[in-house]
Design an enzyme around this catalytic site. Structure first.
Site, PDB file in Angstrom:
ATOM      1  CD  GLU A   1      29.992  -2.547 -22.426  1.00 22.69           C
ATOM      2  OE1 GLU A   1      29.378  -2.342 -22.860  1.00 22.69           O
ATOM      3  OE2 GLU A   1      30.886  -3.071 -23.240  1.00 22.69           O
TER       4      GLU A   1
ATOM      5  N   GLY B   1      26.751   7.303 -32.345  1.00 23.34           N
ATOM      6  CA  GLY B   1      27.154   7.279 -31.454  1.00 23.34           C
ATOM      7  C   GLY B   1      28.478   8.164 -32.168  1.00 23.34           C
TER       8      GLY B   1
ATOM      9  CD  GLU C   1      30.786   1.079 -33.125  1.00 20.78           C
ATOM     10  OE1 GLU C   1      30.098   2.132 -32.905  1.00 20.78           O
ATOM     11  OE2 GLU C   1      30.715   0.941 -32.559  1.00 20.78           O
TER      12      GLU C   1
ATOM     13  CE  LYS D   1      26.003  -3.525 -27.985  1.00 22.22           C
ATOM     14  NZ  LYS D   1      25.581  -2.248 -28.279  1.00 22.22           N
TER      15      LYS D   1
HETATM   16  O1  F6P Z   1      29.590  -0.568 -29.683  1.00 25.75           O
HETATM   17  C1  F6P Z   1      28.202  -0.371 -30.442  1.00 25.75           C
HETATM   18  C2  F6P Z   1      28.407   1.038 -29.774  1.00 25.75           C
HETATM   19  O2  F6P Z   1      26.605   1.538 -30.072  1.00 25.75           O
HETATM   20  C3  F6P Z   1      28.788   2.088 -30.180  1.00 25.75           C
HETATM   21  O3  F6P Z   1      28.240   2.701 -31.446  1.00 25.75           O
HETATM   22  C4  F6P Z   1      28.105   3.522 -29.657  1.00 25.75           C
HETATM   23  O4  F6P Z   1      28.919   4.357 -29.360  1.00 25.75           O
HETATM   24  C5  F6P Z   1      28.222   3.131 -28.413  1.00 25.75           C
HETATM   25  O5  F6P Z   1      28.051   1.770 -28.219  1.00 25.75           O
HETATM   26  C6  F6P Z   1      27.725   3.283 -27.014  1.00 25.75           C
HETATM   27  O6  F6P Z   1      26.449   3.276 -26.911  1.00 25.75           O
HETATM   28  P1  F6P Z   1      25.625   4.598 -25.855  1.00 25.75           P
HETATM   29  O7  F6P Z   1      26.017   5.935 -26.309  1.00 25.75           O
HETATM   30  O8  F6P Z   1      24.574   3.556 -26.122  1.00 25.75           O
HETATM   31  O9  F6P Z   1      25.805   3.796 -24.548  1.00 25.75           O
END
Ligand code: F6P
Length: 512
Positions: A191, A245, A331, A472
């Site tokens: 995304e 995260g 989460e 995913k």
């Molecule tokens: O939703 C899964 C996840 O890994 C979260 O834990 C994280 O905050 C988010 O996706 C974004 O991940 P990244 O910072 O690697 O883009």
């Protein structure tokens, strides 16, 4: 844990509380409201409207000891490998130490210089691109700190891969005066990268491909990927692999917040978090706000069996706080196995939801007051507003207090079942003097350690999130089908396949 004497004692004690009404507990004990409170640094937790007694609190404290909460907390704070499934420590608390590790201080210094430049008038708008922990924290906190923010900087947040979000997040912006900060710990999140590529093309259209890179910064644990994307290494800030995260707002993931409020206020934010870290580390359980909130969470979830709880800030500036806590808690706590892989055997993370008051009163409070499920509530309020409309604020807070009272006490039976309020519906009230960077930091750390307390008692790892991976992987396979890069996978079930077929057929129809 459920086999321990402490757990069994709580089970027996809970049965004794069957039929005991909060109305009676308050009537029998005039000091209940003042006694069943804990306070630190101006942050008050009133848990007297929870369905518990002093004995419950003592039994819950014994449960915390049986789960070795103190030792597990030390292990986390000292950087042991508490995130065993990812072979990492969870060192988010190191980010907000007054004397942080040198690599953290270096990054803070780099952020400070970058933020000062960004605040100097060079940019009109800053768009944070990220999702999950790389969006919810910065977006929530920047909105919450509106009163402390740079008046001329338009702070925007772009998370959803839905192109409608790109459109709204960039609406009205001048590309020549817009900075994008791509926040992605992995720098692989589809995304975020899709939005970043679209942003790069949007900038390049306006200023040319050669100068497009000047409009980007990145925050990541994978700096080489950010550089491959075309971002100047001087504008790439570190995210540490030892910070998850959803725990990362005190790191460079908070760069957009720092740009909005400036270094001094960002420092206050970190100081508020650190205060709660130390409080959690040292205060006895019965005075310890995060531990109490977590233990009451266990009490509500495991002993009463309530499957959700609501976070209701009576502060419009905290409109995004429930969504932030939703990710932090769900989460972290949505796990069915213990850290050692064995089935956990008891209920774990509840569903977390909420909206700011008083809006929620005109939406879902009907169910809170008269529905068949009990939903414990965390009310959050402030004594002083960040605006001059004190009459509004008095009304807002009157509503908070009234809702908590109505849920707890109900009303005498009017004889009309439709107008009957049974009450005995639990809540806690978190009351702070004012929503400031410091108190926002306190609130965040309060919930982080609440979640840690619960996870420790359940024996789960709150720092991994393997559950998001399957979706995913499947989305990647299906996306290849939708874009014509692959033939339909024979392994898809008939429902998914026919939905894909219908989508492809109709989408083409619209495009044609
Ligand atoms: O939703 C899964 C996840 O890994 C979260 O834990 C994280 O905050 C988010 O996706 C974004 O991940 P990244 O910072 O690697 O883009």
């Amino acid at each position: 844990m459920q086999d321990t004497a402490e757990w069994q004692a709580l089970s027996a004690h809970r049965e004794e509380l069957d039929g005991v009404h909060l109305r009676d507990l308050f009537a029998a004990d005039p000091s209940r409201g003042e006694r069943l409170c804990a306070e630190t640094d101006g942050l008050l937790l009133d848990y007297s409207k929870s369905r518990l007694t002093d004995e419950t609190v003592a039994l819950l404290a014994a449960l915390a000891d049986a789960a070795e909460l103190r030792g597990r907390t030390e292990a986390m704070l000292e950087g042991e490998l508490v995130n065993a499934t990812e072979h990492r420590p969870a060192r988010h608390t190191a980010l907000r130490q007054p004397d942080p590790p040198p690599e953290v201080q270096d990054e803070l210094d780099r952020m400070a210089a970058f933020a000062a430049d960004a605040r100097s008038g060079r940019w009109h708008a800053v768009v944070n691109i990220g999702i999950g922990g790389s969006d919810l924290g910065p977006a929530m906190a920047t909105a919450a700190m509106e009163s402390f923010a740079h008046p001329d900087l338009d702070m925007r947040f772009l998370s959803n891969v839905d192109g409608a979000h790109f459109r709204s997040a960039t609406r009205g912006l001048d590309p020549a005066r817009t900075l994008f900060i791509v926040v992605s710990k992995t720098f692989t999140t589809v995304e975020t990268l899709t939005n970043a590529r679209t942003a790069r093309a949007w900038i390049a259209d306006a200023v040319g491909t050669e100068r497009a890179g000047d409009h980007f910064a990145a925050v990541t644990a994978s700096p080489e990927r950010a550089q491959e994307f075309g971002i100047d290494p001087n504008a790439v800030f570190a995210m540490w692999d030892w910070v998850g995260g959803r725990y990362s707002l005190g790191s460079a993931a908070g760069l957009s917040l720092m740009i909005a409020v400036g270094l001094g206020e960002f420092g206050q934010f970190l100081a508020g978090m650190h205060h709660i870290d130390e409080h959690f580390r040292t205060a006895p359980w019965t005075d310890n706000l995060p531990a109490l909130l977590g233990l009451i969470g266990i009490w509500n979830r495991n002993f009463w069996g309530w499957p959700t709880y609501a976070v209701l800030p009576y502060a419009q500036e905290l409109a995004q706080f429930p969504a932030y806590i939703q990710q932090l808690d769900m989460e972290s706590s949505g796990k069915s196995v213990r850290a050692d892989g064995a089935p956990v055997g008891i209920a774990t993370g509840p569903v977390v939801w909420g909206q700011p008051g008083t809006n929620g009163q005109h939406a879902f409070h009907q169910l809170l007051h008269q529905g068949t499920d009990i939903v414990p509530v965390d009310f959050i309020g402030f004594c002083q507003p960040n605006h001059p409309h004190i009459d509004h604020h008095d009304l807002l807070m009157a509503n908070l207090f009234a809702q908590a009272e109505a849920l707890a006490l109900g009303a005498p039976d009017s004889g009309d079942p439709h107008r009957s309020f049974a009450g005995n519906r639990p809540s806690t009230v978190i009351l702070s003097d004012q929503l400031t960077p410091r108190s926002l930091g306190q609130l965040i750390a309060l919930y982080e350690h609440k979640v840690f307390t619960q996870a420790t008692i359940w024996g789960i790892n709150p720092f991994d999130q393997w559950g998001v991976e399957l979706g995913k992987t499947l989305a990647t396979t299906i996306a290849a089908q939708l874009t014509g890069a692959a033939t339909p996978s024979p392994s898809s079930d008939s429902s998914t396949q026919s939905l894909i077929n219908r989508y492809v057929e109709r989408r083409r129809g619209v495009a044609d």
